[in-house]
Motif scaffolding. Structure first.
Motif, PDB file in Angstrom:
ATOM      1  N   SER A 256       0.840  -1.196   0.000  1.00  0.00           N
ATOM      2  CA  SER A 256       0.000   0.000   0.000  1.00  0.00           C
ATOM      3  C   SER A 256       0.874   1.245   0.000  1.00  0.00           C
ATOM      4  O   SER A 256       2.049   1.201   0.394  1.00  0.00           O
ATOM      5  CB  SER A 256      -0.898   0.020   1.245  1.00  0.00           C
ATOM      6  OG  SER A 256      -0.129   0.272   2.409  1.00  0.00           O
ATOM      7  N   PRO A 257       0.322   2.386  -0.430  1.00  0.00           N
ATOM      8  CA  PRO A 257       1.098   3.630  -0.423  1.00  0.00           C
ATOM      9  C   PRO A 257       1.610   3.997   0.966  1.00  0.00           C
ATOM     10  O   PRO A 257       2.673   4.607   1.087  1.00  0.00           O
ATOM     11  CB  PRO A 257       0.089   4.661  -0.938  1.00  0.00           C
ATOM     12  CG  PRO A 257      -0.878   3.884  -1.757  1.00  0.00           C
ATOM     13  CD  PRO A 257      -0.998   2.561  -1.058  1.00  0.00           C
ATOM     14  N   THR A 258       0.865   3.648   2.007  1.00  0.00           N
ATOM     15  CA  THR A 258       1.308   3.965   3.364  1.00  0.00           C
ATOM     16  C   THR A 258       2.647   3.320   3.668  1.00  0.00           C
ATOM     17  O   THR A 258       3.550   3.950   4.225  1.00  0.00           O
ATOM     18  CB  THR A 258       0.260   3.491   4.393  1.00  0.00           C
ATOM     19  OG1 THR A 258      -0.975   4.141   4.129  1.00  0.00           O
ATOM     20  CG2 THR A 258       0.705   3.818   5.813  1.00  0.00           C
ATOM     21  N   THR A 259       2.790   2.056   3.308  1.00  0.00           N
ATOM     22  CA  THR A 259       4.057   1.350   3.547  1.00  0.00           C
ATOM     23  C   THR A 259       5.203   2.032   2.818  1.00  0.00           C
ATOM     24  O   THR A 259       6.264   2.300   3.405  1.00  0.00           O
ATOM     25  CB  THR A 259       3.951  -0.112   3.093  1.00  0.00           C
ATOM     26  OG1 THR A 259       2.937  -0.773   3.849  1.00  0.00           O
ATOM     27  CG2 THR A 259       5.271  -0.838   3.298  1.00  0.00           C
ATOM     28  N   PHE A 260       4.995   2.345   1.558  1.00  0.00           N
ATOM     29  CA  PHE A 260       6.084   2.920   0.768  1.00  0.00           C
ATOM     30  C   PHE A 260       6.365   4.359   1.166  1.00  0.00           C
ATOM     31  O   PHE A 260       7.413   4.909   0.845  1.00  0.00           O
ATOM     32  CB  PHE A 260       5.756   2.793  -0.726  1.00  0.00           C
ATOM     33  CG  PHE A 260       5.914   1.391  -1.230  1.00  0.00           C
ATOM     34  CD1 PHE A 260       7.102   0.966  -1.783  1.00  0.00           C
ATOM     35  CD2 PHE A 260       4.874   0.480  -1.119  1.00  0.00           C
ATOM     36  CE1 PHE A 260       7.268  -0.339  -2.221  1.00  0.00           C
ATOM     37  CE2 PHE A 260       5.011  -0.827  -1.551  1.00  0.00           C
ATOM     38  CZ  PHE A 260       6.218  -1.239  -2.103  1.00  0.00           C
ATOM     39  N   GLY A 261       5.446   4.971   1.893  1.00  0.00           N
ATOM     40  CA  GLY A 261       5.669   6.312   2.405  1.00  0.00           C
ATOM     41  C   GLY A 261       6.508   6.347   3.670  1.00  0.00           C
ATOM     42  O   GLY A 261       6.832   7.430   4.167  1.00  0.00           O
ATOM     43  N   LEU A 262       6.877   5.171   4.193  1.00  0.00           N
ATOM     44  CA  LEU A 262       7.661   5.120   5.430  1.00  0.00           C
ATOM     45  C   LEU A 262       9.152   5.335   5.205  1.00  0.00           C
ATOM     46  O   LEU A 262       9.923   5.409   6.162  1.00  0.00           O
ATOM     47  CB  LEU A 262       7.435   3.766   6.127  1.00  0.00           C
ATOM     48  CG  LEU A 262       6.023   3.530   6.664  1.00  0.00           C
ATOM     49  CD1 LEU A 262       5.875   2.087   7.146  1.00  0.00           C
ATOM     50  CD2 LEU A 262       5.706   4.497   7.801  1.00  0.00           C
ATOM     51  N   GLY A 263       9.566   5.419   3.960  1.00  0.00           N
ATOM     52  CA  GLY A 263      10.964   5.735   3.649  1.00  0.00           C
ATOM     53  C   GLY A 263      11.934   4.650   4.084  1.00  0.00           C
ATOM     54  O   GLY A 263      11.632   3.448   3.985  1.00  0.00           O
ATOM     55  N   PRO A 264      13.116   5.044   4.586  1.00  0.00           N
ATOM     56  CA  PRO A 264      14.163   4.074   4.938  1.00  0.00           C
ATOM     57  C   PRO A 264      13.745   3.045   5.980  1.00  0.00           C
ATOM     58  O   PRO A 264      14.381   1.994   6.082  1.00  0.00           O
ATOM     59  CB  PRO A 264      15.290   4.966   5.475  1.00  0.00           C
ATOM     60  CG  PRO A 264      15.064   6.299   4.846  1.00  0.00           C
ATOM     61  CD  PRO A 264      13.587   6.438   4.740  1.00  0.00           C
ATOM     62  N   LEU A 265      12.702   3.334   6.753  1.00  0.00           N
ATOM     63  CA  LEU A 265      12.254   2.380   7.767  1.00  0.00           C
ATOM     64  C   LEU A 265      11.905   1.020   7.170  1.00  0.00           C
ATOM     65  O   LEU A 265      12.065  -0.018   7.831  1.00  0.00           O
ATOM     66  CB  LEU A 265      11.030   2.918   8.511  1.00  0.00           C
ATOM     67  CG  LEU A 265      11.250   3.952   9.612  1.00  0.00           C
ATOM     68  CD1 LEU A 265       9.910   4.433  10.141  1.00  0.00           C
ATOM     69  CD2 LEU A 265      12.076   3.350  10.748  1.00  0.00           C
TER      70      LEU A 265
END
Length: 384
Positions: A256-265
């Motif tokens: 989901s976009p939320t996951t990919f919005g977490l950056g280096p994490l």
């Protein structure tokens, strides 16, 4: 056949309009989440389904004679509301029902359509026992949990991971059983389960679980969870914040976009999903077509998965030569090798969950990279 004129509301990516249902219309009800925790999965799936429906209708309908009408009602991501909505849609005379991306509300709705002898598909619920819990009119539309678990366990073994820890929640079959299937498959391959933790969905506080993981001696080589938003982002923030850099394996719920919005994490996180757009593949072509039509790049494979459900329904109704629900159900159960944009899809010889490929994807720098793609050996797949 339907002889009464009804007004249906067509939920579309590009707008909402009222359309009359005619005698030869294939009326598909959507008891799915427009709001709530399942909306990030149901709504992209609906976008893809709508695109397939638009194409089919532009060609004159299924088999050139059965136009499709979609009737969408919001379940608010609640199992009880899903059952109520399903009954309303059945009373309206639908031929097919589509249910949410979770087994629990899908089972609640499926029990209603089973009694009415109307075929039902879950957009992307993955619990392999879902059709068994409902009956022979219930179908899945996504690689099952035990199949995804086998792929993840195979990857862990190939990476040389010997010791694993699983994090699960009893709140849904998906968040409970998928990690358990992983543990079973991992141990069958010689791996050791160091322990397991539990969480309540939506709790947002994983401090106790993170402390427990950090104190493990020996430390696990890998952590596997089927947590998804908002739980997965909260968990990984707190885990990495505590200095625990153990590799994490996830499942399709984090695509989901939320996951990919977490950056280096989330760099290095590996998860299962229904497809990967290799250059020159049908999925890559679909993504380009979707962007041309909507003006946006597809940000999750659930869009393509919804499109593929449209192609499955088209294949079944074409084979049945009818919009009579039982005829459609029988045709679905006999489908083999339906050409979806995520790969071939087969229902023949299965117990309602389709046989289809699983893609294993790694996240790095906010981008997806393909680790592997295919169907695991049947011997490696834990029994439902």
């Amino acid at each position: 056949m339907k002889s009464t004129l009804k007004v249906l509301f067509l939920s579309s990516v590009f707008g909402t309009m009222a359309l009359p249902a005619l005698a030869d219309d294939l009326v598909i009800g959507l008891a799915t989440a427009q709001t709530g925790t399942l909306a990030p999965y149901d709504q992209p799936s609906l976008k893809g389904l709508q695109m397939a429906v638009d194409e089919i209708n532009a060609a004159g309908g299924v088999a050139g004679k059965f136009p499709i009408k979609l009737v969408a009602k919001d379940t608010r991501s609640d199992a009880g509301q899903t059952a109520l909505v399903a009954q309303e849609l059945v009373d309206q005379g639908i031929s097919i029902l589509i249910t949410p991306c979770d087994a629990d509300p899908s089972i609640a709705a499926g029990q209603i359509t089973q009694a009415a002898h109307i075929p039902a598909f879950s957009f992307c619920a993955t619990t392999p026992t879902m059709p068994l819990a409902v009956g022979d009119y219930m179908f899945g539309n996504y690689p099952a949990d035990n199949v995804q678990a086998a792929v993840l366990a195979g990857y862990a073994t190939d990476k040389g991971f010997k010791k694993a820890y699983i994090l699960k929640s009893p709140d849904t079959a998906y968040t409970l059983k998928l990690p358990e299937y992983f543990a079973s498959s991992f141990k069958a391959k010689g791996g050791e389960l160091l322990g397991e933790g539990t969480f309540s969905m939506g709790q947002q506080d994983f401090s106790a679980e993170v402390t427990k993981i950090k104190a493990l001696n020996p430390a696990p080589d890998v952590i596997m969870t089927a947590a998804y938003e908002p739980d997965f982002p909260a968990f990984i923030r707190q885990l990495r914040g505590a200095g625990v850099n153990t590799p994490i394996l996830g499942s399709d719920g984090i695509d989901s976009p939320t996951t990919f919005g977490l950056g280096p994490l989330v760099d290095g996180v590996v998860f299962t999903t229904a497809g990967f757009a290799v250059e020159g593949s049908p999925l890559a072509a679909f993504n380009a077509k979707f962007k041309a039509k909507s003006g946006q790049d597809p940000d999750t494979v659930y869009i393509a998965n919804g499109y593929d459900l449209g192609k499955v329904i088209e294949a079944a109704v074409t084979k049945a030569g009818s919009i009579e629900p039982t005829a459609i159900r029988d045709a679905v159960a006999s489908l083999e090798g339906v050409k979806g944009v995520t790969g071939a899809i087969t229902y023949a010889g299965t117990k309602g969950m389709p046989l289809r490929s699983v893609s294993l994807v790694r996240i790095d720098g906010g981008k997806r990279s393909l680790v592997s793609q295919g169907v695991p050996n049947a011997a490696d797949v834990p029994s439902p």
